[in-house]
Design a protein around this motif. Structure first.
Motif, PDB file in Angstrom:
ATOM      1  N   SER A 338       0.821  -1.208   0.000  1.00  0.00           N
ATOM      2  CA  SER A 338       0.000   0.000   0.000  1.00  0.00           C
ATOM      3  C   SER A 338       0.859   1.263   0.000  1.00  0.00           C
ATOM      4  CB  SER A 338      -0.928   0.013   1.222  1.00  0.00           C
ATOM      5  OG  SER A 338      -0.187   0.207   2.420  1.00  0.00           O
ATOM      6  N   LEU A 339       2.126   1.124   0.416  1.00  0.00           N
ATOM      7  CA  LEU A 339       3.054   2.259   0.420  1.00  0.00           C
ATOM      8  C   LEU A 339       4.007   2.213  -0.768  1.00  0.00           C
ATOM      9  CD1 LEU A 339       3.918   2.308   4.235  1.00  0.00           C
ATOM     10  CD2 LEU A 339       2.523   3.978   3.002  1.00  0.00           C
ATOM     11  N   GLY A 340       3.826   1.229  -1.641  1.00  0.00           N
ATOM     12  CA  GLY A 340       4.676   1.109  -2.817  1.00  0.00           C
ATOM     13  C   GLY A 340       6.040   0.520  -2.538  1.00  0.00           C
ATOM     14  N   ILE A 341       6.172  -0.230  -1.442  1.00  0.00           N
ATOM     15  CA  ILE A 341       7.442  -0.857  -1.092  1.00  0.00           C
ATOM     16  C   ILE A 341       7.466  -2.273  -1.671  1.00  0.00           C
ATOM     17  CG2 ILE A 341       8.907  -1.671   0.808  1.00  0.00           C
ATOM     18  CD1 ILE A 341       7.721   0.570   2.523  1.00  0.00           C
ATOM     19  N   GLU A 342       8.534  -2.619  -2.383  1.00  0.00           N
ATOM     20  CA  GLU A 342       8.679  -3.971  -2.929  1.00  0.00           C
ATOM     21  C   GLU A 342       8.846  -4.963  -1.782  1.00  0.00           C
ATOM     22  OE1 GLU A 342      11.606  -6.601  -5.885  1.00  0.00           O
ATOM     23  OE2 GLU A 342      12.113  -4.513  -5.370  1.00  0.00           O
ATOM     24  N   VAL A 343       8.023  -6.002  -1.771  1.00  0.00           N
ATOM     25  CA  VAL A 343       8.025  -6.981  -0.690  1.00  0.00           C
ATOM     26  C   VAL A 343       9.044  -8.079  -1.000  1.00  0.00           C
ATOM     27  CG1 VAL A 343       6.658  -8.622   0.640  1.00  0.00           C
ATOM     28  CG2 VAL A 343       5.603  -6.497  -0.194  1.00  0.00           C
ATOM     29  N   LEU A 344      10.032  -8.209  -0.123  1.00  0.00           N
ATOM     30  CA  LEU A 344      11.046  -9.258  -0.275  1.00  0.00           C
ATOM     31  C   LEU A 344      10.761 -10.453   0.616  1.00  0.00           C
ATOM     32  CD1 LEU A 344      14.253  -7.000  -0.369  1.00  0.00           C
ATOM     33  CD2 LEU A 344      12.929  -7.908  -2.295  1.00  0.00           C
ATOM     34  N   SER A 345      10.097 -10.215   1.744  1.00  0.00           N
ATOM     35  CA  SER A 345       9.720 -11.318   2.633  1.00  0.00           C
ATOM     36  C   SER A 345       8.480 -10.893   3.407  1.00  0.00           C
ATOM     37  CB  SER A 345      10.855 -11.669   3.594  1.00  0.00           C
ATOM     38  OG  SER A 345      10.557 -12.847   4.325  1.00  0.00           O
ATOM     39  N   ASP A 346       7.388 -11.650   3.214  1.00  0.00           N
ATOM     40  CA  ASP A 346       6.102 -11.338   3.833  1.00  0.00           C
ATOM     41  C   ASP A 346       6.082 -11.921   5.246  1.00  0.00           C
ATOM     42  OD1 ASP A 346       3.483 -10.823   4.469  1.00  0.00           O
ATOM     43  OD2 ASP A 346       2.614 -12.245   3.052  1.00  0.00           O
ATOM     44  N   LEU A 347       6.349 -11.095   6.237  1.00  0.00           N
ATOM     45  CA  LEU A 347       6.469 -11.538   7.624  1.00  0.00           C
ATOM     46  C   LEU A 347       5.680 -10.602   8.542  1.00  0.00           C
ATOM     47  CD1 LEU A 347      10.329 -12.262   7.738  1.00  0.00           C
ATOM     48  CD2 LEU A 347       8.488 -13.966   7.637  1.00  0.00           C
ATOM     49  N   PRO A 348       5.296 -11.083   9.738  1.00  0.00           N
ATOM     50  CA  PRO A 348       4.483 -10.255  10.655  1.00  0.00           C
ATOM     51  C   PRO A 348       5.317  -9.230  11.424  1.00  0.00           C
ATOM     52  CG  PRO A 348       4.867 -12.397  11.642  1.00  0.00           C
ATOM     53  CD  PRO A 348       5.441 -12.470  10.240  1.00  0.00           C
ATOM     54  N   VAL A 349       6.120  -8.484  10.709  1.00  0.00           N
ATOM     55  CA  VAL A 349       6.953  -7.455  11.323  1.00  0.00           C
ATOM     56  C   VAL A 349       6.059  -6.348  11.884  1.00  0.00           C
ATOM     57  CG1 VAL A 349       8.730  -5.707  10.903  1.00  0.00           C
ATOM     58  CG2 VAL A 349       8.880  -7.947   9.784  1.00  0.00           C
ATOM     59  N   GLY A 350       6.328  -5.921  13.108  1.00  0.00           N
ATOM     60  CA  GLY A 350       5.542  -4.874  13.745  1.00  0.00           C
ATOM     61  C   GLY A 350       4.333  -5.377  14.499  1.00  0.00           C
ATOM     62  N   LYS A 351       3.950  -6.625  14.288  1.00  0.00           N
ATOM     63  CA  LYS A 351       2.823  -7.203  15.016  1.00  0.00           C
ATOM     64  C   LYS A 351       3.331  -7.728  16.376  1.00  0.00           C
ATOM     65  CE  LYS A 351       0.603  -6.362  11.244  1.00  0.00           C
ATOM     66  NZ  LYS A 351      -0.215  -5.136  11.145  1.00  0.00           N
ATOM     67  N   ASN A 352       2.389  -8.213  17.184  1.00  0.00           N
ATOM     68  CA  ASN A 352       2.729  -8.824  18.473  1.00  0.00           C
ATOM     69  C   ASN A 352       3.334  -7.825  19.462  1.00  0.00           C
ATOM     70  OD1 ASN A 352       2.906 -11.204  20.198  1.00  0.00           O
ATOM     71  ND2 ASN A 352       5.114 -11.118  19.904  1.00  0.00           N
ATOM     72  N   LEU A 353       3.127  -6.530  19.241  1.00  0.00           N
ATOM     73  CA  LEU A 353       3.633  -5.553  20.203  1.00  0.00           C
ATOM     74  C   LEU A 353       2.901  -5.717  21.530  1.00  0.00           C
ATOM     75  CD1 LEU A 353       5.204  -2.959  21.017  1.00  0.00           C
ATOM     76  CD2 LEU A 353       3.276  -1.642  20.089  1.00  0.00           C
ATOM     77  N   HIS A 354       3.655  -5.915  22.573  1.00  0.00           N
ATOM     78  CA  HIS A 354       3.062  -5.856  23.908  1.00  0.00           C
ATOM     79  C   HIS A 354       4.051  -5.227  24.873  1.00  0.00           C
ATOM     80  CE1 HIS A 354       4.791  -9.873  23.344  1.00  0.00           C
ATOM     81  NE2 HIS A 354       4.665 -10.191  24.616  1.00  0.00           N
ATOM     82  N   ASP A 355       3.520  -4.788  25.991  1.00  0.00           N
ATOM     83  CA  ASP A 355       4.243  -3.885  26.877  1.00  0.00           C
ATOM     84  C   ASP A 355       3.712  -4.110  28.289  1.00  0.00           C
ATOM     85  OD1 ASP A 355       5.709  -1.690  27.855  1.00  0.00           O
ATOM     86  OD2 ASP A 355       4.248  -0.209  27.170  1.00  0.00           O
TER      87      ASP A 355
END
Length: 627
Positions: A338-355
């Motif tokens: 959606s931001l026009g970034i070429e996807v090299l590896s589809d991974l759940p980066v940024g998810k699972n944030l907890h604190d």
């Protein structure tokens, strides 16, 4: 300089006989600290050049990154570059008691996190301030210095997700980093075997002055009266109980990873530290998915590329590591596209944030301006912790106390303040934790004429998860940070029960004797609810919680996560993430020590991958002569 030092030493000796007087002791500490911070010995700033090559490039000199770079450079033929967006820690970082002054300064990334609508209404616009260290040592140079390792069950649970991270292994690396200086622990056979006095990170628990000790004992006694066990320490064999905490400082200096692993290492010519250099993209060959370097934005505004013969290691923390990965084409496919970034590896980066969310209670104690003595004594604690503090762990759902499968539900911290500190409390409440004026005034009001105890209750193992997301492809734009507190209603119910339990402190003997009470705080969103009811406490924790600044999990390890058990990014060669973001689940306590352990453990994993287990083991046996 030697003439000045001689003069200072002479004055110190002259004042030694009067050191029990608070102002004299404070002046002694001030003079001693002035000497300790004169010659800092931080690594020189290496001026990297476009096209330079290194064997390893480490991005971020924080709680894990500084360790990884230092440990890898023990291999003398490896050329290591450590990239840090900030500079050297300032005196306010080095001096143990000055941590509260670092927020909103150039040494703080000063992020903003957005709470969900209907949550955190005591925070203007639902915004949390998320301080993160921007200097050598990262947040280990700016945190509140509590040393807390977690419990065996934390790591045994990790091990089920990512084999090799069990408690036995974690303990090995905690002992590798730990330089315990507390004789009460080292001389106790039940506790001593869990610690080491030989590691580079100095851990202390200084003897408090008589006034602080009295206040410590009063609150620890109160905790015993409501069911806490008094224990020697909270990093020992007892999972539950209360004590004075251990700290990451000693000898008048904070023991950050910058202090412990980088300071005084200028003779290590194969380790280069580039300060005020910001990594903005990982260079990855789209045909092979091999990482081969980093694009760096220099202080001058120039952008250069530096190249890695072996690996790029991202240690930028739970906010900036996922950001760098996503900017480089590693992350959720739909979001990146959606931001026009070429996807090299589809991974759940940024998810699972907890604190770790925290919710506070204010207990008003003895009335009278004589309790303001503490505010004078604090000046004598420049080289220590500035206020009396106690810590503990408890659960409401178990009677078991020593099982490798048991984790506490809650952590508590209590700090004591003498009367008349209210203006300082209001200022910190508004500027550091971003509570609104009505909340801050109601919390500080009892302190106008009374001493107060401020108890923070920590929800250790939330079910709720948040996320971090890119808002643009500009690497200078901050991420969208969604803590996700209380998205699972069970967290509200559990947290409320924990806070409600701690209100029993007001009914203990000391607080009854002095006519103490719980301050009824003015919490937006809870008006009209009867104070003390279950409905009230659930509203209270949901709207008056803030962050203990322990974000983890955004590049979690595991087969369904972002990295494998050796912290290699799935689908990308020659790239690892090593910091708090790889934790699949948050630990039972402060996260700085576990992050340092991750740095130590992963350094050996890398050495094993290149030289075998025997090499890494041999280096461990000789580790203390290297760092």
């Amino acid at each position: 300089m030697s003439t000045m030092n001689n003069a200072v030493n002479g004055l110190l000796n002259t004042m030694e006989k009067s050191k029990s007087t608070p102002w004299v002791r404070g002046l002694i500490q001030l003079l001693a600290l002035s000497q300790s911070i004169q010659l800092t010995g931080w690594p020189a700033n290496y001026k990297i050049q476009d096209g330079e090559r290194f064997d390893f490039i480490v991005v971020g000199a924080g709680s894990a990154g500084a360790i990884v770079a230092a440990r890898l450079s023990e291999v003398t033929h490896w050329k290591v570059l450590l990239i840090e967006a900030g500079g050297d820690p300032p005196p306010a970082s080095v001096i143990p008691s000055m941590f509260a002054t670092l927020a909103h300064t150039p040494y703080d990334w000063d992020y903003r996190a957005q709470l969900d609508k209907g949550t955190g209404q005591a925070h203007p616009n639902g915004v949390l301030f998320m301080a993160r260290g921007k200097m050598l040592g990262g947040s280990s140079s700016s945190n509140y210095e509590i040393y807390s390792r977690g419990v065996p069950a934390d790591y045994n649970e990790w091990n089920q997700i990512a084999p090799g991270w069990d408690w036995h292994t974690a303990l090995h690396y905690f002992k590798k980093l730990e330089g315990m200086t507390d004789p009460s622990v080292l001389n106790d056979p039940r506790n001593a075997h869990l610690h080491s006095a030989n590691g580079p990170v100095l851990i202390s628990r200084p003897e408090p002055n008589a006034y602080f000790q009295e206040k410590n004992e009063i609150f620890l006694d109160a905790l015993e009266q409501i069911g806490f066990k008094r224990v020697l320490e909270n990093n020992g064999p007892d999972i539950f109980g209360a004590s004075r905490p251990h700290f990451t400082f000693a000898n008048g200096r904070r023991s950050s990873t910058a202090e412990a692993y980088l300071r005084g290492k200028n003779d290590r010519l194969n380790l280069r530290v580039a300060k005020f250099a910001r990594a903005i993209k990982i260079l990855i060959d789209p045909n092979t998915n091999d990482a081969y370097g980093v694009r760096v934005l220099l202080k001058s505004g120039n952008k250069i590329n530096v190249y890695a013969n072996n690996e790029v290691i991202v240690s930028a923390g739970s906010i900036d590591s996922p950001k760098l990965l996503m900017l480089s084409g590693i992350g959720p496919k739909e979001e990146l596209q959606s931001l026009g970034i070429e996807v090299l590896s589809d991974l759940p980066v940024g998810k699972n944030l907890h604190d770790h969310a925290i919710s506070g209670l204010t207990f008003a104690g003895q009335p009278g301006l004589e309790t303001a003595l503490q505010n004078v004594i604090t000046i004598a604690e420049l080289d220590s912790y500035p206020v009396p503090i106690q810590a503990g762990f408890f659960s409401l759902n178990t009677s078991e106390v020593n099982s490798d499968n048991i984790k506490p539900q809650f952590q508590i911290f209590n700090t004591h303040m003498g009367a008349t500190a209210a203006p300082i409390l209001v200022y910190g409440c508004k500027t550091v934790t971003n509570f609104d004026a009505q909340y801050c005034l109601s919390a500080a009001n009892p302190n106008l004429y009374r001493e107060i105890d401020m108890t923070q209750v920590v929800l250790l193992h939330p079910k709720s998860r948040g996320q971090v997301k890119l808002q643009s492809t500009n690497p200078l734009d901050d991420l969208i940070i969604e803590p996700g507190y209380f998205r699972d209603e069970d967290d509200v119910i559990t947290f409320a029960e924990g806070v409600k339990f701690m209100t029993n402190i007001a009914r203990t003997s000391y607080f009854k004797k002095v006519g103490g009470f719980i301050a009824q705080l003015d919490v937006a969103g809870c008006k009209g609810l009867k104070w003390g009811t279950d409905r009230y406490w659930r509203c209270y924790v949901k709207n008056a919680a803030t962050s203990l600044l322990h974000p983890v999990g955004t590049c979690a390890m595991g087969p369904q996560g972002v990295v494998d058990e050796r912290l290699r990014v799935h689908g990308i060669s020659n790239l690892r993430v090593i910091d708090a973001s790889v934790m699949p689940k948050i630990t039972s306590g402060n996260t700085n020590a576990p992050t340092m352990m991750i740095g130590e453990r992963s350094s050996d994993l890398i050495k094993e991958d290149y030289f075998g287990f025997e090499f890494a083991t041999a280096q461990y046996n000789d580790v203390f002569s290297n760092i």
